[in-house]
Design a protein around this motif. Structure first.
Motif, mmCIF file in Angstrom:
data_model
loop_
_atom_site.group_PDB
_atom_site.id
_atom_site.type_symbol
_atom_site.label_atom_id
_atom_site.label_comp_id
_atom_site.label_asym_id
_atom_site.label_seq_id
_atom_site.Cartn_x
_atom_site.Cartn_y
_atom_site.Cartn_z
ATOM 1 N N CYS A 1 -0.936 10.704 -2.199
ATOM 2 C CA CYS A 1 -1.405 11.334 -3.422
ATOM 3 C C CYS A 1 -0.974 12.791 -3.379
ATOM 4 O O CYS A 1 -0.728 13.341 -2.300
ATOM 5 N N PRO B 1 0.275 4.983 0.450
ATOM 6 C CA PRO B 1 -0.842 5.847 0.864
ATOM 7 C C PRO B 1 -0.601 7.339 0.609
ATOM 8 O O PRO B 1 -0.922 8.177 1.456
ATOM 9 N N GLY C 1 -3.189 2.094 -3.616
ATOM 10 C CA GLY C 1 -3.008 3.362 -2.913
ATOM 11 C C GLY C 1 -4.303 3.998 -2.492
ATOM 12 O O GLY C 1 -5.316 3.317 -2.376
ATOM 13 N N GLY C 2 -4.230 5.327 -2.379
ATOM 14 C CA GLY C 2 -3.188 6.214 -2.809
ATOM 15 C C GLY C 2 -2.822 6.069 -4.290
ATOM 16 O O GLY C 2 -3.567 5.577 -5.098
ATOM 17 N N THR D 1 -5.260 7.358 2.609
ATOM 18 C CA THR D 1 -4.274 8.084 1.821
ATOM 19 C C THR D 1 -3.919 9.399 2.500
ATOM 20 O O THR D 1 -4.649 9.880 3.360
ATOM 21 N N HIS E 1 0.836 -1.199 0.000
ATOM 22 C CA HIS E 1 0.000 0.000 0.000
ATOM 23 C C HIS E 1 0.872 1.250 0.000
ATOM 24 O O HIS E 1 1.740 1.419 0.855
ATOM 25 N N CYS F 1 -10.184 5.399 0.277
ATOM 26 C CA CYS F 1 -8.961 4.692 0.669
ATOM 27 C C CYS F 1 -8.223 5.428 1.786
ATOM 28 O O CYS F 1 -8.449 6.606 2.032
#
Length: 448
Positions: free
Chosen positions: A55, A53, A106-107, A66, A51, A64
């Protein structure tokens, strides 16, 4: 009739990417039982979920775990932590474990630089050697995936790219804070294919703000010009009590349940007419795609990423908030980046919570997975596999009978078959076997 069924069965229910579902994981299950089970794993291939996380912009529809960052330093530090975590997993597991699948989600995994992409993939493959039929899938954001990053993913062995789209309409994009042109998406798809990544799937959504039936179908028509091997058509899950940023979406702009159902049905019809097969509740695949082949062979599975061909019984979680599975256990890592990093650097496996699966849990999980994957299940056959009597599932029968009377399914002795009318309500049908569903205060998204 559709309106009546929506009013009766269009309520909230889990998506059943696991059973028991994540709200029923407990902090009582931590690192010690997890390590014990890792040490005793059978010598068969495992899968890895990594994962990422991070952006650089916040999509308001996102459900999600993130974190938004404009600086790369936290991402670079996080990659170092992931490498430490994978090394600790490899030490805890028996030696020479092989890996059949690796998924980066993700992210935005494509936020990683080309160098870090290669570094992370090489470490994973060195620790868990890939099988001959190894699949490596990554979730792609075309807005940040330049030629260098696609080249790095291809060099790292990428076999399947999931390209996030949601919707191509500009008003819808503005309402969810994700501006992404068709040209950006097409450029990423063409670049991936030019680098030898031949399996592409597009992630689309219905039920978004200002999204009409016409706009949904227009997006799908544009998506089809890119000739994806798969299309995932997810219903937007509006859960502002869980994801506070979703409050930025105007609720009055969201389509209602009947509009959502009409959009989903029309979209499915368009995809099927274009040669795709409907797989489960929200996936579509070309007949030659491995997802279609797994469906034909009765080997379609469901995990935290949705429908999959992955047959591994062990999915190791890597990264903050990542969820994993062992034969009789689900586990989830610390969701906090700070707590996750601290525990990893101290030499721990950063488990925050989990659940041990009783034999009854495993039996019901098998029933629910078959329903979600095949829309039918032979209860007696599954009970025989677990050495159980079908009477142990009798708590589900009264509600199933009501659903049968409403035309959602047929229940002939031990065989349950969901009808075409019942398929949109499969999550409610599966919930009949969920003994946790009425427990606690967990809230779920709409089934429509």
């Amino acid at each position: 009739m559709t309106h009546d069924l929506i009013s009766r069965y269009g309520g909230n229910a889990p998506r059943y990417t696991s059973y028991p579902t994540a709200p029923h994981f407990s902090a009582d299950i931590g690192e010690t039982p997890y390590r014990a089970r890792l040490a005793s794993l059978a010598p068969e291939p495992i899968s890895l979920y990594v994962h990422i996380p991070f952006c650089d912009t916040l999509c308001w529809f996102c459900g999600c775990h993130t974190k938004i960052t404009r600086r790369y330093e936290p991402v670079l530090d996080y990659v170092d932590i992931l490498i430490l975590e994978m090394a600790e997993l490899a030490r805890a597991a028996p030696p020479n474990m092989q890996m059949s699948h690796m998924h980066w989600g993700g992210g935005s995994p494509t936020l990683l630089t080309a160098n870090d992409t290669l570094r992370l993939a090489r470490v994973a493959k060195n620790l868990f050697s890939p099988t001959e039929a190894f699949e490596f899938a990554v979730e792609i954001d075309p807005r940040e995936t330049g030629e260098d990053r696609i080249a790095a993913l291809a060099e790292a062995g990428l076999t399947r790219a999931s390209i996030g789209v949601q919707d191509f309409d500009s008003q819808v994009q503005q309402a969810i804070n994700r501006t992404q042109s068709f040209e950006e998406t097409a450029a990423a798809a063409h670049s991936l294919r030019n680098h030898g990544v031949q399996s592409l799937n597009l992630d689309l959504m219905y039920g978004l703000p200002y999204q009409t039936l016409e706009r949904t179908l227009r997006t799908i028509e544009q998506a089809l010009t890119l000739a994806p091997d798969r299309v995932a058509l997810f219903g937007y899950a509006h859960v502002p009590w869980m994801k506070s940023h979703q409050r930025l979406i105007l609720e009055e702009a969201l389509p209602g349940p009947l509009e959502r159902r009409e959009a989903a049905d029309a979209a499915a019809e368009l995809l099927i007419s274009a040669g795709y097969r409907q797989i489960g509740i929200d996936h579509f695949a070309l007949p030659g795609d491995s997802l279609s082949q797994a469906c034909d062979a009765g080997m379609l599975r469901r995990n935290f990423q949705g429908y999959t061909t992955d047959q591994a019984t062990t999915l190791l979680p890597v990264g903050a908030s990542s969820i994993g599975r062992l034969p009789d256990m689900f586990i989830q890592n610390e969701p906090s980046l700070k707590s996750h990093a601290r525990r990893v650097t101290e030499g721990h496996l950063p488990i925050a919570k989990g659940v041990l699966l009783s034999m009854d849990d495993q039996l019901r999980a098998a029933v629910i997975e078959r329903l979600m994957c095949a829309f039918s299940v032979d209860l007696a056959a599954i009970c025989t596999l677990f050495g159980a009597d079908i009477a142990c599932l009798s708590d589900a029968f009264p509600r199933l009978r009501a659903m049968e009377q409403d035309g959602l399914l047929t229940h002939n002795r031990s065989q349950i078959t969901v009808t075409p009318v019942g398929k949109p309500y499969i999550r409610q049908i599966a919930a009949c076997f969920d003994t946790y569903f009425s427990q606690g205060t967990a809230r779920h998204s709409s089934t429509i």
